[in-house]
Scaffold this motif. Structure first.
Motif, short mmCIF file in Angstrom:
data_model
loop_
_atom_site.label_atom_id
_atom_site.label_comp_id
_atom_site.label_asym_id
_atom_site.label_seq_id
_atom_site.Cartn_x
_atom_site.Cartn_y
_atom_site.Cartn_z
N ASN A 94 -8.52 -0.91 -2.54
CA ASN A 94 -9.15 -2.05 -1.90
C ASN A 94 -10.33 -1.58 -1.05
N ARG A 95 -11.54 -2.00 -1.43
CA ARG A 95 -12.74 -1.65 -0.66
C ARG A 95 -13.11 -2.75 0.34
N GLY A 96 -12.27 -3.78 0.40
CA GLY A 96 -12.53 -4.86 1.34
C GLY A 96 -11.58 -4.81 2.52
N ASP A 117 -5.65 8.55 0.80
CA ASP A 117 -6.05 7.26 0.24
C ASP A 117 -4.83 6.36 0.05
N GLU A 118 -5.02 5.08 0.25
CA GLU A 118 -3.96 4.12 0.02
C GLU A 118 -4.25 3.31 -1.24
N TYR A 132 0.84 -1.20 0.00
CA TYR A 132 0.00 0.00 0.00
C TYR A 132 0.87 1.25 0.00
N LYS A 133 0.51 2.20 -0.84
CA LYS A 133 1.20 3.49 -0.92
C LYS A 133 0.19 4.60 -0.69
#
Length: 400
Positions: free
Chosen positions: A264-266, A303-304, A218-219
């Motif tokens: 990623n929405r999960g 946001d990532e 993740y960035k």
């Protein structure tokens, strides 16, 4: 069966004859019934008025929705960058269809979406099973501007039942952002958003097929404004991407339609689930500012994202269709509708893989299939209606 569906295709150069042939092929599959809904898409090489006239010469007074497309396909046909056109016809005494339209999309996407949602609410009876949205992706060619689906989705989500399945796509004739148009009943319109409301004794299912998986950790985005992505981890965005790619032979000019970020929405560190990722594709690079211009304006500081790698095989297509069939288990399949990102065509993607061919192969010819290549795709990810990039949204209408 209470419902019959059919699809047709034509590559004739004459626009009227092309629309007529595609519609006649589709109508032959539901004869002697008359359609209640007609979906049709065609190349911008066609005269849209003449193409629509050809379609209506075979389909009578049925409601019509559709528009311009990069390319089109059915169960057995696939074509782009030519004079292609396709038509689907649906006739039913147990399922109802209502086509609605709202103009002024280029003036304010949120306002247009709100007005359309209010029109949809006025038509609701409590038997709604699905909603398909179509909108003009391009705002203007000079300067090149897009109509953003983010505010459009926001307006619709705020006003409609969150349990209603909603999918959609942006019609776009070509990447020069010229000559957008849509078919709305007997009219050819532009700068509109259309809605196809499906109600009655049926079910409407959808699944996301994008064939991407995370290729980085993740960035965090640290600076963004509208569609401009300036900084990731407090560094120029393109420099971070250069480092992640580890391949200095890739020029920044090649980032357009190639660099894809996933949101990623999960569950953040859970098992990867394709249907829980929303993709964001780079539209262009501002080399002077070392910034990336994205298709949508919703990425913001904090946001990532993850750099996404595109699959080198098409196994994900079979998995996606299996997922869709599981959702629809117990019902009779009537019609497949596939909204597929135009950047996934092999002529744009720089690959020999054509995912539509895999979709055609897995679905076969027993249930009619039609679809088009889009500018942006719309579906719910993690329960949230939003625009997607580099994505295929496959829908299935079934009868109980």
């Amino acid at each position: 069966m209470a419902t019959k569906t059919g699809t047709g295709f034509s590559s004739k150069i004459d626009s009227f004859l092309s629309g007529k042939e595609a519609a006649a092929n589709a109508m032959a599959q539901i004869a002697p019934l008359l359609p209640h809904l007609v979906l049709c898409f065609c190349s911008d090489k066609h005269d849209p008025q003449q193409f629509l006239a050809g379609v209506r010469s075979q389909t009578g007074s049925a409601q019509v929705a559709g528009g311009a497309a990069f390319g089109v396909f059915t169960n057995t046909a696939l074509s782009y960058e030519g004079y292609e056109g396709n038509v689907a016809v649906l006739s039913s005494d147990t399922i109802s269809f209502k086509v609605l339209a709202q103009g002024g999309l280029n003036k304010n996407e949120y306002t247009a979406g709100a007005a359309l949602a209010d029109s949809i609410k006025a038509e609701q009876t409590g038997e709604e099973k699905g909603l398909i949205l179509l909108y003009d992706s391009a705002k203007s060619a000079e300067p090149p501007l897009l109509n953003f689906a983010t505010p459009l989705c926001k307006a619709i989500s705020e006003r409609l039942d969150p349990s209603l399945p909603i999918v959609g796509g942006g019609v776009m004739a070509n990447l020069t952002l010229t000559n957008c148009f849509q078919f709305y009943n007997e009219k050819v319109v532009t700068q509109h958003v259309l809605a196809i409301l499906i109600s009655g004794e049926c079910a409407f299912h959808d699944t996301i097929i994008h064939g991407c998986s995370p290729a980085s950790s993740y960035k965090k985005i640290t600076r963004a404004e509208g569609p401009m992505l300036y900084e990731i981890e407090n560094r120029p965005a393109v420099e971070v991407v250069d480092e992640l790619l580890g391949d200095r032979s890739i020029n920044w000019s090649e980032y357009a339609l190639y660099i894809t970020f996933g949101v990623n929405r999960g569950e953040k560190f859970g098992t990867f689930k394709e249907e829980e990722y929303a993709n964001r594709v780079c539209l262009a690079v501002d080399e002077q500012q070392k910034a990336m211009v994205m298709f949508e304006p919703d990425l913001k500081a904090g946001d990532e994202v993850q750099l996404m790698a595109r699959s080198i095989n098409l196994d994900y297509v079979e998995n996606g269709i299996r997922n869709l069939k599981e959702k629809a288990a117990g019902n009779t399949p009537l019609f497949y509708f596939y909204i597929n990102c135009g950047g996934r065509m092999k002529s744009y993607a720089g690959t020999e893989l054509e995912d539509v061919e895999a979709v055609q192969r897995v679905i076969g010819t027993d249930v009619p299939l039609m679809g088009f290549y889009s500018g942006v795709e719309i579906a719910k990810v993690g329960g949230r209606l939003q625009p997607l990039d580099w994505t295929g949204v496959l829908c299935l209408l079934t009868e109980k």
